[in-house]
Structure formats: structure tokens, C-alpha cells
Write an enzyme that holds these catalytic residues in place. Structure first.
Site, short mmCIF file in Angstrom:
data_model
loop_
_atom_site.label_atom_id
_atom_site.label_comp_id
_atom_site.label_asym_id
_atom_site.label_seq_id
_atom_site.Cartn_x
_atom_site.Cartn_y
_atom_site.Cartn_z
N LYS A 1 4.37 5.03 -1.85
CA LYS A 1 4.54 6.48 -2.04
C LYS A 1 5.98 6.91 -1.83
CE LYS A 1 -0.17 7.99 -0.80
NZ LYS A 1 -0.86 6.72 -0.54
N PHE B 1 0.82 -1.21 0.00
CA PHE B 1 0.00 0.00 0.00
C PHE B 1 0.86 1.26 0.00
CE2 PHE B 1 -3.29 -3.11 1.35
CZ PHE B 1 -4.15 -2.90 0.28
N SER B 2 0.69 2.16 0.96
CA SER B 2 1.27 3.50 0.83
C SER B 2 2.77 3.59 1.08
CB SER B 2 0.53 4.49 1.73
OG SER B 2 -0.76 4.71 1.21
N VAL B 3 3.42 2.51 1.48
CA VAL B 3 4.89 2.52 1.45
C VAL B 3 5.35 2.77 0.01
CG1 VAL B 3 6.94 1.05 1.72
CG2 VAL B 3 5.25 1.17 3.54
#
Length: 382
Positions: free
Chosen positions: A71, A67-69
Site C-alpha cells: 500500500k 502484503f500491505s507494505v
């Protein structure tokens, strides 16, 4: 007897003990943990199972959607272009992407995209999850929108569209998609098994996510015009969709990167290591310092949690996240609990990935216990 596989330097045995405890208690299903010092692993552990039926052991090369890792990988791509003089944080986005100027967005700067302060934190409805798999078309939709708040005045977490925004800048400047650029410029040179856009050849290595048990809550009771509702439901993310080939193959630079703790730590440690890794300089010290240019510090409009953002990363905020060490530290976390922390003062990178998701959007109790054990050890060792 340890239940996890991998290796761990003797002084980090306490971290391994905490990791093993979570498997013994059943809190973890499958997970990996990696800590590097000066760019080299001092702990590289994995354990448990890649599937809910507990028939497939989590292996050394198991991948999982973090998921947002993701980013942080997308932010690194932008920082590479900044370092090369091809992208200027203080220039208007429309300089590189003219269509973005539409509907009151002419003055939004590149730094606003990288710090979640652009006012464009999601798509105008109607939009379905499958609509964002075509990243160019989805970015074109964002270019036509008006911002949802005054750009630069507050953060509103760009939960799902962060990679579409940054990725379009990468494409306009380099002619390459975000996933291709990341593979060519970071994952490939670093030998890191991390993918933004994951092909079917990797399918048998991907762990199955177990969605968190969310409290029964009627979203329709909230203000449907709020930044929170618009951001988190435009589109709505179903964890069950992450097993589909279409989701995996799409280059969604906010939330669908696939890797493991080792590959996350490998790529991100180039920040903690001062921009140089494997005998090659990727970023200058001046570019790394840009990460710490504070862009927002306060209640995030999309998550309703106090957050502090620099360029491309979260910065320490002890009152909100007490387990993130203070100092020259940059970090971010993925939905369900995955996390990466770069500590430039100690030249340490911490990375954690797992498949049993916790309920929080940012961090988890399990992750906090690994962070605490790691930085307690570091405080004793160094």
C-alpha cells in the site's frame, strides 16, 4: 559469529545481534532487514531459509510477498501524480472516474481513498479471491456499490481493495496500470527490485510464506453485516493462494507486492530523504507534507484497533504502537509482520520482510524488537 549475511555499520551491530538471535531461537525462518540513513543503507541483512523445509537459503535477492507494505508503494504512485498536478486530493473521485459517483458516492474525495475513510473498504458479496485478479473488472464492481459508512467520518481499513481504488485513478489519469506505472516511475528509476504484478521469471526467487497459526474462532458468530466482517471476508484471503502464478501476476496494489527489505527501503527512502534520491527529485517538500494531513484518528471500523491515518500512510499513535517513533514519521505494515517506517526528522527508513508470518495484522514482536534496537542505536549515534 553472525548467522545473517550482508553488511552492517559497526554502530548498528546491536541491531544485527537482535536479528541473529531470532534465527538462533527459530523464531525467524527467513527474513531481511534494511535501514537507510540519508537514502544510503547502513544495514542490509538477510538470513535463514526461503522455504519451510529449510532447503533453500534466503539469498541477497530473495523476494517475498509483503502484503500491505504494498500500500505504501501504491500511495507513492498517487503522490507522484499529486506532485505533477494531475491528481488533486480534495477533488471528488468521480471527477477522474465518473462511474464511481453511483449509489451515493458522488461526494467521496481522493483523500478519502488514500486514508481508508471512503466507506468502500471491500466488495459486496458474493466475491471470490480470483475475482479481484482482473483489476479493471473488480474496480468497476466497487464503482457500483454504496458506501458501508458515511465517508470521511471514520477509517475502515481498505485491506484488499486499496490498490484497486487508487490503481483505477492511476489508470484513468495515465492510461497505465498501477503495476506498469510503479515500474516505470519508481522501481525502474530507483533500481528497486519490487514488483506489483510479479512475472514467472521471478518465481524461483520468491520465498514461501508460512501462514500464522490463528486461534480457533467462529467468524459466523460475529455480525455478518459489520464493516469488520464485510471487509475481511469480501473476499477471504487464503495465504496458500499466494504461491499461485495467477496471484503473483495480478496487480493487487493493496497486498501482493513482492520485494525484499532492501527494495522496500530503497523506494520508501525517497520520503525520508525529502523527496530526492539518486540525484533526482521525485516529490516536492510540499507534497511530502501532505502525508501528514491527518484524516482519521480513532477506532478503525474494519480492524477494531485505534489507528491514525494521514494521506497514504499510518501516522504515529504511541498508545497503540509504542515502537513507532514519534515526530514526522509515516509507516505501514503487512499482514504477518513486514513493515516500513519513514522517519523524516532523522532521514531514516526502516524495512523488514520475512516469510514466517506472525499472528497480527499489524506488526509483530520480532519487528518490534528490530525497531527498538534500530531507534535506540539512532538515538545514541546522532
Amino acid at each position: 559469529m553472525s548467522t545473517s549475511s550482508g553488511f552492517c555499520r559497526d554502530e548498528f551491530a546491536g541491531v544485527r545481534a537482535v536479528f541473529d538471535e531470532h534465527f538462533a531461537s527459530g523464531a525467524e525462518l527467513g527474513a531481511a532487514l534494511c535501514v537507510t540513513v540519508d537514502g544510503d543503507p547502513v544495514l542490509d541483512l538477510w538470513g535463514g531459509y526461503a522455504d519451510p523445509a529449510q532447503t533453500i537459503p534466503w539469498a541477497a535477492d530473495t523476494l517475498v510477498n509483503v502484503f500491505s507494505v504494498t500500500k505504501t508503494m501504491t500511495a507513492l504512485c498517487a503522490l507522484l501524480l499529486v506532485d505533477r498536478g494531475e491528481l488533486d486530493l480534495d477533488r471528488r473521485v468521480a471527477h477522474y472516474w465518473p462511474e464511481f459517483a453511483a449509489n451515493g458516492k458522488a461526494d467521496i474525495e481522493v483523500r478519502h481513498l488514500l486514508s481508508h475513510t471512503s466507506g468502500v473498504s471491500g466488495w459486496d458479496k458474493p466475491i471470490e479471491l480470483a475475482d479481484i485478479y482482473d483489476t479493471e473488472a473488480a474496480a468497476a464492481r466497487l464503482a457500483t456499490q454504496a458506501p458501508w459508512w458515511e465517508p470521511g467520518t471514520a477509517s475502515g481499513y481498505h485491506a484488499i481493495n486499496y490498490g484497486h481504488l487508487i490503481g483505477e485513478l492511476v489508470r484513468r489519469i495515465t492510461g497505465r496500470s498501477l503495476g506498469r506505472f510503479f515500474a516505470d516511475e519508481l522501481a525502474g528509476p530507483l533500481g528497486a527490485d519490487f514488483h506489483i504484478g510479479t512475472g514467472p521469471e521471478h518465481a524461483d526467487r520468491i520465498a514461501t510464506l508460512v501462514a500464522p497459526e490463528l486461534p480457533d474462532f467462529d467468524l459466523s458468530a460475529l455480525d455478518q453485516d459489520s464493516v469488520l466482517i464485510k471487509t475481511l471476508t469480501s473476499p477471504w484471503l487464503e495465504v496458500s493462494e499466494t504461491v499461485t502464478p495467477a496471484w503473483r501476476a495480478a496487480e493487487i496494489g493493496a497486498i501482493n507486492g513482492h520485494g525484499n527489505a532492501r527494495s522496500v527501503a530503497r523506494v520508501q527512502s525517497l520520503i525520508a530523504n525529502g523527496g530526492e534520491l539518486g540525484g533526482r527529485r521525485f516529490l516536492s517538500p510540499a507534497t511530502i507534507e501532505l502525508i501528514f494531513r491527518e484524516q482519521a484518528d480513532g477506532l478503525d471500523l474494519a480492524l477494531l484497533v485505534p489507528l491514525r491515518f494521514g494521506i497514504g500512510y499510518g501516522l504515529p499513535r504511541p498508545s497503540t504502537f509504542p515502537h513507532i517513533p514519534q515526530g514526522r514519521v509515516c509507516w505501514w505494515a503487512g499482514y504477518g509482520g513486514s513493515m516500513v517506517v519513514n522517519d523524516l526528522d532523522r532521514r531514516i527508513t526502516f524495512a523488514y520482510t520475512m516469510n514466517r508470518m506472525a499472528t497480527g495484522l499489524i506488526g509483530s514482536d520480532r519487528c518490534d524488537s528490530y525497531l527498538a534496537a534500530t531507534f535506540d542505536t539512532v538515538g545514541q549515534v546522532r
